[in-house]
Design an enzyme around this catalytic site. Structure first.
Site, PDB file in Angstrom:
ATOM      1  N   ASP A 145      -4.578   3.666  -2.280  1.00 44.94           N
ATOM      2  CA  ASP A 145      -5.675   4.045  -1.385  1.00 44.94           C
ATOM      3  C   ASP A 145      -6.192   5.432  -1.727  1.00 44.94           C
ATOM      4  O   ASP A 145      -5.488   6.419  -1.569  1.00 44.94           O
ATOM      5  CB  ASP A 145      -5.193   4.008   0.069  1.00 44.94           C
ATOM      6  CG  ASP A 145      -4.973   2.592   0.552  1.00 44.94           C
ATOM      7  OD1 ASP A 145      -5.936   1.804   0.502  1.00 44.94           O
ATOM      8  OD2 ASP A 145      -3.838   2.272   0.957  1.00 44.94           O
ATOM      9  N   HIS A 183      -8.214   1.049  -4.356  1.00 45.73           N
ATOM     10  CA  HIS A 183      -9.177   0.882  -3.261  1.00 45.73           C
ATOM     11  C   HIS A 183      -9.848   2.230  -3.031  1.00 45.73           C
ATOM     12  O   HIS A 183      -9.224   3.159  -2.526  1.00 45.73           O
ATOM     13  CB  HIS A 183      -8.389   0.406  -2.027  1.00 45.73           C
ATOM     14  CG  HIS A 183      -9.169   0.316  -0.763  1.00 45.73           C
ATOM     15  ND1 HIS A 183      -8.571   0.139   0.470  1.00 45.73           N
ATOM     16  CD2 HIS A 183     -10.506   0.362  -0.519  1.00 45.73           C
ATOM     17  CE1 HIS A 183      -9.498   0.086   1.413  1.00 45.73           C
ATOM     18  NE2 HIS A 183     -10.669   0.228   0.838  1.00 45.73           N
ATOM     19  N   MET A 240     -11.597  -5.391   5.289  1.00 45.15           N
ATOM     20  CA  MET A 240     -10.817  -4.413   6.054  1.00 45.15           C
ATOM     21  C   MET A 240     -10.557  -4.965   7.447  1.00 45.15           C
ATOM     22  O   MET A 240     -11.493  -5.318   8.174  1.00 45.15           O
ATOM     23  CB  MET A 240     -11.570  -3.079   6.170  1.00 45.15           C
ATOM     24  CG  MET A 240     -11.659  -2.266   4.897  1.00 45.15           C
ATOM     25  SD  MET A 240     -10.088  -1.964   4.052  1.00 45.15           S
ATOM     26  CE  MET A 240      -9.148  -1.096   5.330  1.00 45.15           C
ATOM     27  N   SER A 256       0.858  -1.190   0.000  1.00 39.35           N
ATOM     28  CA  SER A 256       0.000   0.000   0.000  1.00 39.35           C
ATOM     29  C   SER A 256       0.891   1.236   0.000  1.00 39.35           C
ATOM     30  O   SER A 256       1.596   1.512   0.978  1.00 39.35           O
ATOM     31  CB  SER A 256      -0.887   0.018   1.244  1.00 39.35           C
ATOM     32  OG  SER A 256      -1.384   1.335   1.441  1.00 39.35           O
ATOM     33  N   GLY A 292       1.047  -1.718   4.350  1.00 35.31           N
ATOM     34  CA  GLY A 292       1.647  -0.393   4.255  1.00 35.31           C
ATOM     35  C   GLY A 292       2.873  -0.293   5.149  1.00 35.31           C
ATOM     36  O   GLY A 292       4.009  -0.405   4.693  1.00 35.31           O
ATOM     37  N   GLY A 336      -8.787   4.549   6.666  1.00 33.75           N
ATOM     38  CA  GLY A 336      -8.456   5.968   6.809  1.00 33.75           C
ATOM     39  C   GLY A 336      -6.966   6.224   6.940  1.00 33.75           C
ATOM     40  O   GLY A 336      -6.482   7.235   6.441  1.00 33.75           O
ATOM     41  N   MET A 342     -12.049   4.629  -1.171  1.00 32.85           N
ATOM     42  CA  MET A 342     -12.714   4.949   0.107  1.00 32.85           C
ATOM     43  C   MET A 342     -13.339   6.322  -0.059  1.00 32.85           C
ATOM     44  O   MET A 342     -12.913   7.309   0.545  1.00 32.85           O
ATOM     45  CB  MET A 342     -11.690   4.917   1.244  1.00 32.85           C
ATOM     46  CG  MET A 342     -11.239   3.508   1.594  1.00 32.85           C
ATOM     47  SD  MET A 342      -9.671   3.476   2.466  1.00 32.85           S
ATOM     48  CE  MET A 342      -8.572   3.495   1.047  1.00 32.85           C
ATOM     49  N   GLY A 354      -0.830   2.083   9.453  1.00 32.73           N
ATOM     50  CA  GLY A 354      -0.186   1.961  10.749  1.00 32.73           C
ATOM     51  C   GLY A 354      -1.120   1.678  11.914  1.00 32.73           C
ATOM     52  O   GLY A 354      -0.720   1.796  13.071  1.00 32.73           O
ATOM     53  N   ASP A 358      -6.710  -6.069   4.287  1.00 37.67           N
ATOM     54  CA  ASP A 358      -6.068  -4.759   4.303  1.00 37.67           C
ATOM     55  C   ASP A 358      -6.166  -4.133   5.680  1.00 37.67           C
ATOM     56  O   ASP A 358      -7.261  -3.869   6.159  1.00 37.67           O
ATOM     57  CB  ASP A 358      -6.793  -3.890   3.251  1.00 37.67           C
ATOM     58  CG  ASP A 358      -6.181  -2.523   3.066  1.00 37.67           C
ATOM     59  OD1 ASP A 358      -5.159  -2.212   3.690  1.00 37.67           O
ATOM     60  OD2 ASP A 358      -6.758  -1.762   2.254  1.00 37.67           O
ATOM     61  N   GLY A 359      -4.995  -3.915   6.289  1.00 37.06           N
ATOM     62  CA  GLY A 359      -4.957  -3.205   7.558  1.00 37.06           C
ATOM     63  C   GLY A 359      -4.219  -3.988   8.632  1.00 37.06           C
ATOM     64  O   GLY A 359      -4.659  -5.063   9.030  1.00 37.06           O
ATOM     65  N   GLY A 360      -3.064  -3.478   9.047  1.00 35.85           N
ATOM     66  CA  GLY A 360      -2.313  -4.126  10.116  1.00 35.85           C
ATOM     67  C   GLY A 360      -1.720  -5.468   9.736  1.00 35.85           C
ATOM     68  O   GLY A 360      -1.461  -6.304  10.604  1.00 35.85           O
ATOM     69  N   MET A 373      -8.849   8.310  -0.890  1.00 34.08           N
ATOM     70  CA  MET A 373      -9.702   8.776   0.221  1.00 34.08           C
ATOM     71  C   MET A 373     -10.166  10.196  -0.054  1.00 34.08           C
ATOM     72  O   MET A 373      -9.407  11.017  -0.573  1.00 34.08           O
ATOM     73  CB  MET A 373      -8.905   8.747   1.530  1.00 34.08           C
ATOM     74  CG  MET A 373      -8.293   7.388   1.842  1.00 34.08           C
ATOM     75  SD  MET A 373      -7.507   7.389   3.465  1.00 34.08           S
ATOM     76  CE  MET A 373      -6.760   5.747   3.456  1.00 34.08           C
ATOM     77  N   HIS A 409      -1.063  -1.423  -4.419  1.00 33.39           N
ATOM     78  CA  HIS A 409      -2.343  -1.035  -3.807  1.00 33.39           C
ATOM     79  C   HIS A 409      -2.378   0.482  -3.612  1.00 33.39           C
ATOM     80  O   HIS A 409      -1.489   1.057  -2.973  1.00 33.39           O
ATOM     81  CB  HIS A 409      -2.484  -1.757  -2.470  1.00 33.39           C
ATOM     82  CG  HIS A 409      -3.792  -1.545  -1.774  1.00 33.39           C
ATOM     83  ND1 HIS A 409      -4.918  -2.293  -2.064  1.00 33.39           N
ATOM     84  CD2 HIS A 409      -4.162  -0.680  -0.803  1.00 33.39           C
ATOM     85  CE1 HIS A 409      -5.918  -1.900  -1.279  1.00 33.39           C
ATOM     86  NE2 HIS A 409      -5.481  -0.909  -0.507  1.00 33.39           N
TER      87      HIS A 409
HETATM   88  C1  DX5 Z   1      -6.310   1.908   5.302  1.00 36.38           C
HETATM   89  C2  DX5 Z   1      -5.853   1.557   3.918  1.00 36.38           C
HETATM   90  C3  DX5 Z   1      -4.756   0.594   3.914  1.00 36.38           C
HETATM   91  C4  DX5 Z   1      -3.527   1.040   4.645  1.00 36.38           C
HETATM   92  C5  DX5 Z   1      -2.829  -0.182   5.143  1.00 36.38           C
HETATM   93  O1  DX5 Z   1      -7.440   2.677   5.243  1.00 36.38           O
HETATM   94  O2  DX5 Z   1      -6.917   1.009   3.152  1.00 36.38           O
HETATM   95  O3  DX5 Z   1      -4.451   0.132   2.601  1.00 36.38           O
HETATM   96  O4  DX5 Z   1      -2.644   1.797   3.876  1.00 36.38           O
HETATM   97  O5  DX5 Z   1      -1.760   0.215   5.932  1.00 36.38           O
HETATM   98  P1  DX5 Z   1      -1.160  -0.728   7.063  1.00 36.38           P
HETATM   99  O6  DX5 Z   1      -0.695  -1.985   6.417  1.00 36.38           O
HETATM  100  O7  DX5 Z   1      -0.042   0.100   7.617  1.00 36.38           O
HETATM  101  O8  DX5 Z   1      -2.256  -0.987   8.081  1.00 36.38           O
HETATM  102 ZN    ZN Z   2      -6.401  -0.017   1.183  1.00 35.22          ZN
END
Ligand code: DX5
Ligand code: ZN
Length: 235
Positions: A44, A75, A146, A17, A206, A151, A77, A154, A184-186, A46, A42
Site C-alpha cells: 500500500d 496499490h 475498495m 497487505s 491486513g 488510508g 493511493m 483495521g 481490499d479492506g476489512g 500512500m 500487497h
Molecule cells: C487500505 C489499504 C488496505 C489495508 C487493508 O487503505 O488499501 O490494503 O491495508 O487492511 P485491512 O485488511 O486491515 O482492512
Molecule cells: Zn491496499
C-alpha cells in the site's frame, strides 16, 4: 500442494497487505505469509494527499523484492501516479493499480503500466460506481474494489461492497472481459466468504493476517474460509 485451490472450487488468491505487518521485520512477516500460502504481496503506497496517511515508496519495494518469492501487488493511493509508476515497476512491482479518482486520463495510465511490463488494475473507492469502468473495462488486467475508504488498515468492511463486486463483474462481462476482481479492506474469515461468493477472487487482508501474531496460520485460515465459500457457491 498446500494452498493450491482444489479443482472446481474456484481460483482464489490471498494477498496479505504489509501495511499491517511489523515494518521493522518486513522480511520475516512476508516469509511467514508465504509459508502460509500467500499468492501475492500487497503493498500500500500512500502520499498524504490522496489519502490521509503516508507509507512507503520505491526503495522499500526494492528491498521487499529481494526477499519476497511471490509477485508484488502495488496499490497506489497517490495523486499523479504517472510520475511514479516507472519507479515502482523498476523496483519490482508485478501488478500496479491506480485509483480512477486520482487520474484524469485513466486509459493513458493503464497503458503506461502495461507498456512497462506490469499488470494494470483500476481501483474504485466505495463511493465510485462500477459503471465508471464501462469504457476502460476491456483494457484492465484486474479491478480492485475498495471495501473501506482507503488510508488505514483495521477499518470495518462496508457491507455494500458485496453488491459492488457483483456490479463490477457485470460491467466486465458486458465488455467481454473475465478480468479478476480484487477486494481490499476489512476482509476476514467472515467477509471473505461473502465477497468470494459475489465473485471476488483476489483477497487483500491486513489485520486479519498480521493482527494476531501468527501470519502463517492466519493466511491459511483465510484461504480455507474463502475456498469454503467458493465450493458452496458452486454446489
Ligand atoms: C487500505 C489499504 C488496505 C489495508 C487493508 O487503505 O488499501 O490494503 O491495508 O487492511 P485491512 O485488511 O486491515 O482492512
Ligand atoms: Zn491496499
Amino acid at each position: 500442494m498446500s494452498g493450491t485451490p482444489r479443482p472446481g472450487s474456484g481460483h482464489v488468491q490471498i494477498a496479505p497487505s504489509i501495511l499491517a505487518a511489523d515494518f521493522a521485520a518486513l522480511g520475516r512477516d512476508i516469509a511467514a505469509t508465504e509459508r502460509g500460502g500467500a499468492d501475492l504481496i500487497h503493498v500500500d503506497v500512500m502520499d498524504g494527499h490522496f489519502v490521509p496517511n503516508i507509507t512507503i515508496g520505491p526503495p522499500v519495494v526494492r528491498a521487499i523484492k529481494k526477499v519476497a518469492t511471490k509477485p508484488l501487488d502495488v496499490h497506489l493511493m497517490i495523486e499523479e501516479p504517472d510520475r511514479y509508476i516507472e519507479a515502482f515497476v523498476e523496483a519490482g512491482a508485478s501488478m500496479v493499480s491506480v485509483h480512477v479518482e486520482a487520474v484524469p486520463h485513466l486509459h493513458r495510465t493503464i497503458h503506461l503500466i502495461k507498456k512497462l511490463g506490469a499488470r494494470a488494475g483500476a481501483v474504485l473507492n466505495p463511493s465510485t460506481p462500477a459503471v465508471t469502468l464501462e469504457d476502460i473495462a476491456r483494457d484492465l488486467d484486474y479491478v480492485l474494489v475498495m471495501s473501506v475508504n482507503p488510508g488505514f488498515s483495521g477499518q470495518a468492511f462496508i457491507p455494500h461492497s458485496v453488491d459492488k463486486v457483483q456490479h463490477v463483474r457485470a460491467v466486465l462481462t458486458a465488455a467481454g472481459s473475465s478480468a479478476p476482481i480484487e477486494i481490499d479492506g476489512g476482509i476476514d474469515e467472515t467477509t471473505a466468504a461473502r465477497v468470494v461468493a459475489a465473485g471476488a477472487t483476489i483477497l487483500v487482508a491486513g489485520q486479519a493476517i498480521f493482527g494476531n501474531g501468527d501470519p502463517e496460520s492466519a493466511t491459511r485460515a483465510l484461504r480455507a474460509a474463502a475456498l469454503g465459500a467458493a465450493t458452496s457457491s458452486r454446489a
